[in-house]
Design an enzyme around this catalytic site. Sequence first.
Site, mmCIF file in Angstrom:
data_model
loop_
_atom_site.group_PDB
_atom_site.id
_atom_site.type_symbol
_atom_site.label_atom_id
_atom_site.label_comp_id
_atom_site.label_asym_id
_atom_site.label_seq_id
_atom_site.Cartn_x
_atom_site.Cartn_y
_atom_site.Cartn_z
ATOM 1 N N ARG A 123 0.847 -1.190 0.000
ATOM 2 C CA ARG A 123 0.000 0.000 0.000
ATOM 3 C C ARG A 123 0.881 1.238 0.000
ATOM 4 O O ARG A 123 1.946 1.246 0.616
ATOM 5 C CB ARG A 123 -0.880 0.037 1.257
ATOM 6 C CG ARG A 123 -1.982 -1.005 1.303
ATOM 7 C CD ARG A 123 -2.996 -0.625 2.394
ATOM 8 N NE ARG A 123 -2.351 -0.199 3.621
ATOM 9 C CZ ARG A 123 -2.057 -0.994 4.635
ATOM 10 N NH1 ARG A 123 -2.325 -2.270 4.562
ATOM 11 N NH2 ARG A 123 -1.477 -0.509 5.729
ATOM 12 N N TYR A 143 -0.837 -3.620 -7.313
ATOM 13 C CA TYR A 143 -0.779 -4.378 -6.066
ATOM 14 C C TYR A 143 -2.137 -4.372 -5.354
ATOM 15 O O TYR A 143 -2.875 -3.391 -5.387
ATOM 16 C CB TYR A 143 0.296 -3.800 -5.135
ATOM 17 C CG TYR A 143 0.138 -4.279 -3.710
ATOM 18 C CD1 TYR A 143 0.537 -5.563 -3.347
ATOM 19 C CD2 TYR A 143 -0.478 -3.484 -2.750
ATOM 20 C CE1 TYR A 143 0.343 -6.023 -2.059
ATOM 21 C CE2 TYR A 143 -0.674 -3.937 -1.466
ATOM 22 C CZ TYR A 143 -0.261 -5.208 -1.118
ATOM 23 O OH TYR A 143 -0.475 -5.672 0.146
ATOM 24 N N GLY A 144 -2.425 -5.434 -4.619
ATOM 25 C CA GLY A 144 -3.712 -5.690 -3.980
ATOM 26 C C GLY A 144 -4.445 -4.515 -3.384
ATOM 27 O O GLY A 144 -5.473 -4.087 -3.903
ATOM 28 N N GLY A 145 -3.926 -3.973 -2.254
ATOM 29 C CA GLY A 145 -4.666 -2.925 -1.568
ATOM 30 C C GLY A 145 -4.842 -1.658 -2.377
ATOM 31 O O GLY A 145 -5.750 -0.867 -2.124
ATOM 32 N N LYS A 194 -9.542 -2.131 1.086
ATOM 33 C CA LYS A 194 -9.399 -1.024 2.037
ATOM 34 C C LYS A 194 -10.096 0.246 1.545
ATOM 35 O O LYS A 194 -10.691 0.983 2.328
ATOM 36 C CB LYS A 194 -7.926 -0.724 2.294
ATOM 37 C CG LYS A 194 -7.074 -1.924 2.681
ATOM 38 C CD LYS A 194 -7.489 -2.581 3.976
ATOM 39 C CE LYS A 194 -6.452 -3.598 4.419
ATOM 40 N NZ LYS A 194 -6.868 -4.378 5.587
ATOM 41 N N HIS A 246 -11.674 -2.184 10.626
ATOM 42 C CA HIS A 246 -10.575 -3.083 10.277
ATOM 43 C C HIS A 246 -10.515 -4.190 11.342
ATOM 44 O O HIS A 246 -9.641 -4.199 12.199
ATOM 45 C CB HIS A 246 -9.284 -2.255 10.235
ATOM 46 C CG HIS A 246 -8.105 -2.979 9.679
ATOM 47 N ND1 HIS A 246 -6.807 -2.666 10.040
ATOM 48 C CD2 HIS A 246 -7.995 -4.001 8.796
ATOM 49 C CE1 HIS A 246 -5.955 -3.449 9.397
ATOM 50 N NE2 HIS A 246 -6.651 -4.271 8.650
ATOM 51 N N SER A 251 -2.161 -4.651 10.568
ATOM 52 C CA SER A 251 -1.734 -5.712 9.659
ATOM 53 C C SER A 251 -0.522 -6.434 10.220
ATOM 54 O O SER A 251 0.356 -5.824 10.840
ATOM 55 C CB SER A 251 -1.389 -5.131 8.282
ATOM 56 O OG SER A 251 -2.538 -4.604 7.675
ATOM 57 N N CYS A 263 -0.319 -8.548 12.635
ATOM 58 C CA CYS A 263 -0.299 -8.726 14.093
ATOM 59 C C CYS A 263 -1.095 -9.954 14.518
ATOM 60 O O CYS A 263 -1.543 -10.039 15.662
ATOM 61 C CB CYS A 263 -0.852 -7.486 14.790
ATOM 62 S SG CYS A 263 0.309 -6.110 14.861
ATOM 63 N N GLY A 264 -1.302 -10.883 13.604
ATOM 64 C CA GLY A 264 -1.943 -12.134 13.980
ATOM 65 C C GLY A 264 -3.445 -12.172 13.798
ATOM 66 O O GLY A 264 -4.115 -13.031 14.370
ATOM 67 N N ASP A 302 -10.464 -9.778 8.377
ATOM 68 C CA ASP A 302 -9.884 -8.458 8.121
ATOM 69 C C ASP A 302 -10.844 -7.301 8.319
ATOM 70 O O ASP A 302 -10.453 -6.278 8.847
ATOM 71 C CB ASP A 302 -9.323 -8.414 6.697
ATOM 72 C CG ASP A 302 -8.397 -7.224 6.469
ATOM 73 O OD1 ASP A 302 -7.585 -6.919 7.363
ATOM 74 O OD2 ASP A 302 -8.484 -6.597 5.404
ATOM 75 N N ASN A 319 5.735 -8.610 2.506
ATOM 76 C CA ASN A 319 4.309 -8.327 2.322
ATOM 77 C C ASN A 319 3.694 -9.206 1.241
ATOM 78 O O ASN A 319 2.667 -8.875 0.667
ATOM 79 C CB ASN A 319 4.096 -6.845 1.972
ATOM 80 C CG ASN A 319 2.646 -6.433 2.102
ATOM 81 O OD1 ASN A 319 1.960 -6.833 3.032
ATOM 82 N ND2 ASN A 319 2.173 -5.637 1.160
ATOM 83 N N ARG A 360 1.529 -12.209 -0.438
ATOM 84 C CA ARG A 360 0.134 -12.475 -0.084
ATOM 85 C C ARG A 360 -0.397 -13.756 -0.714
ATOM 86 O O ARG A 360 0.068 -14.212 -1.740
ATOM 87 C CB ARG A 360 -0.745 -11.310 -0.561
ATOM 88 C CG ARG A 360 -0.411 -9.958 0.065
ATOM 89 C CD ARG A 360 -0.974 -9.838 1.452
ATOM 90 N NE ARG A 360 -0.596 -8.585 2.096
ATOM 91 C CZ ARG A 360 -1.316 -7.999 3.054
ATOM 92 N NH1 ARG A 360 -2.440 -8.565 3.467
ATOM 93 N NH2 ARG A 360 -0.909 -6.882 3.613
ATOM 94 N N ARG A 396 1.238 -5.147 18.584
ATOM 95 C CA ARG A 396 2.526 -5.696 19.020
ATOM 96 C C ARG A 396 3.148 -4.742 20.036
ATOM 97 O O ARG A 396 3.671 -3.697 19.672
ATOM 98 C CB ARG A 396 3.466 -5.860 17.814
ATOM 99 C CG ARG A 396 3.140 -7.020 16.922
ATOM 100 C CD ARG A 396 4.156 -7.156 15.800
ATOM 101 N NE ARG A 396 3.922 -8.375 15.044
ATOM 102 C CZ ARG A 396 4.495 -9.549 15.281
ATOM 103 N NH1 ARG A 396 5.369 -9.647 16.272
ATOM 104 N NH2 ARG A 396 4.227 -10.599 14.561
ATOM 105 N N GLY A 443 -2.801 -21.068 19.276
ATOM 106 C CA GLY A 443 -3.965 -21.753 19.848
ATOM 107 C C GLY A 443 -4.154 -21.524 21.326
ATOM 108 O O GLY A 443 -5.266 -21.657 21.860
ATOM 109 N N GLU A 444 -3.051 -21.163 22.032
ATOM 110 C CA GLU A 444 -3.162 -20.896 23.467
ATOM 111 C C GLU A 444 -3.937 -19.607 23.738
ATOM 112 O O GLU A 444 -4.381 -19.376 24.867
ATOM 113 C CB GLU A 444 -1.770 -20.808 24.103
ATOM 114 C CG GLU A 444 -0.868 -22.008 23.871
ATOM 115 C CD GLU A 444 -1.386 -23.311 24.476
ATOM 116 O OE1 GLU A 444 -2.478 -23.309 25.104
ATOM 117 O OE2 GLU A 444 -0.714 -24.338 24.302
ATOM 118 N N ASN A 445 -4.140 -18.789 22.721
ATOM 119 C CA ASN A 445 -4.927 -17.574 22.913
ATOM 120 C C ASN A 445 -6.383 -17.893 23.246
ATOM 121 O O ASN A 445 -7.127 -17.024 23.707
ATOM 122 C CB ASN A 445 -4.848 -16.677 21.678
ATOM 123 C CG ASN A 445 -3.447 -16.116 21.467
ATOM 124 O OD1 ASN A 445 -2.653 -16.038 22.394
ATOM 125 N ND2 ASN A 445 -3.132 -15.743 20.237
#
Length: 649
Positions: free
Chosen positions: A108, A257-259, A266, A286, A308, A310-311, A333, A426, A428, A459, A557-559
Amino acid sequence: MPHLLDHYQPLPAAMGSPKLKTVPKAIYNHLRGFPIVNGEHAQLSAKVQDYVEQSAALCQPDKIHIVDGSEEESNMLLTMLHSQGTIQPLPKYDNCWLARTNPADVARVESKTFICTENREQAIPTPKEGIKGALGNWISPEDYDTAIQNRFPGCMKGRTMYVVPFSMGPIASPLSKVGIEITDSAYVVNSMRVMTRMGHEVLDKLADNSDFVKCLHSVGTPANGKISMPSWPCDPERTIILHKPENNEIVSYGSGYGGNSLLGKKCFALRIGSTIAKREGWLAEHMLILGITNPNGDKKYIAAAFPSACGKTNLAMMNPTLPGYKVECVGDDIAWMKFDSKGQLRAINPENGFFGVAPGTSSATNPNAMKTIHKNTIFTNVASTSDGGVFWEGMEDELTPGVQITDWLGQPWTPNQSKNPAAHPNSRFCAPASQCPIIDPAWEDNEGVPISAILFGGRRPEGVPLVYEANSWSHGVFIGSAMRSESTAAAEHKGKVIMNDPFAMRPFFGYNFGDYLQHWLSMEQRAAQAGGDAPKIFHVNWFRKDGHGKFLWPGFGENSRVLDWIIRRIDGEECYQQTPIGRIPSQGSINLDGLNQRVDEKQLFSIPKKFWLKEVDEIKQYYDNQLPHDLPQQIGNELQDLKNRVEQM
């Protein structure tokens, strides 16, 4: 009907396109002199016809293709893209393809993305004098028109103009919105087929001459006429992404590019979507949406906003480690959310696919994503393998012995030897959501799923606990406004720095952030007026580290253990202790049974006074610099209250 390829003439040799073995047709239907090679102009409502005619007159394509969304059409376009060298097949998988972009067109371009309004203050806050604004870019209507006139006239000469009718959200949903994207990129057409509901059904919905979001896109032609990489035409020097909320209009030039080019994503779903949402009284965010069911069969839906990389996708597709828990994915997303007549917040995923960051995704970190992407997927800027597959950082344990790797730039790559990453950070995958093995049964429900909690997070390597709950709705809105996170590769920022990313929306606001905060604050009253309650708000941080740089929490998975506590709080269980920053789990209330590593709960949930005094000061500085005139008083009060509580620790 003749085969679609029969309508196509090859692109000019100057575009680097080999001749297709097709038989051109002598007779076309026309739209103001432009031949239509697929579809009929009679399919288009008067408003759509007018938009297509204006765009064609501006861009001067050789021909027009009205996209029908069929599998036959998709296969034809993939064949054409392959012949042009834009994509290559990945025979290890079923109908999967790899695209390599021009290296100058990989992310982006936030610095080249603008909101156009009559007055600057409608689009972005006025920062403190001498401070650069960081909450969007404004462009005047005059400069908007000039930018278009300097780029678009004749930019599609020698190319096909594709008319892409698409719906953001299930076509019959009252929460959905419709757009028409005009583009000269077949890569965009095929990607939009994955990411949206696309084709003749949308044109049928527009048959009553209703309004739609106008999305004009061209990969562009450099001013000197020379395209440096014929397989991926673009004009990176003049790339610009424009939005005019008043007209529900998006204009994008120079990037494939995508975005920047999949304008339903977006640009529509967030920037234009947020302005429509403000007008109509809902939220375009978002956020991922997941459903989680506990061992008693009680199911809750949660929306979560993370920047983006961040899991988000990992959480949306999580395999919970807690016995008896099940997670199902509604979206990874974007969430469109509206209170229903009973005051229940309901959400749809306006997208139809996943446009996920590849590096870091693996069978260990996200097995459900890996199971989703091995058919009908377009990969961009990942590495390829000699056995016809893909590779990126994180997949080392999944490599077949002896396989050779070609990096995203088309060069040989050797693990532990090559200096540069195999896949662009980045890079995808673009895959249909319906292929996800844990897609939620209600993911396409027209009324949306009921949201019980909203999560914010990012983060944060130090100081911020694993999870805490907001004291109130306005406190939760404050927490969203004060979100900070390490920067990601999804945009053009370099290096890891802590950046303010309010609501994970910093690059995506369609209007003044101060007005956006006021809109969020008003949602509590909107819920109450309908007889309901706004959801609880939480902040999570999977990324806190110890003094040696190691993560304190195993994540993935522990989340589910954190979500278990959140569900219990939604149900009113008194399993928390009050702290100056909000409600954290009371000692022993996070279920750690069966966890295969020791967790230092004391450090994980510590709230260092020195850190939080600094945090408060930096948040205040951010508000003072970016929102000196636009910060709602309620948010200022929440910050002062936090400061008072921290000082009394």
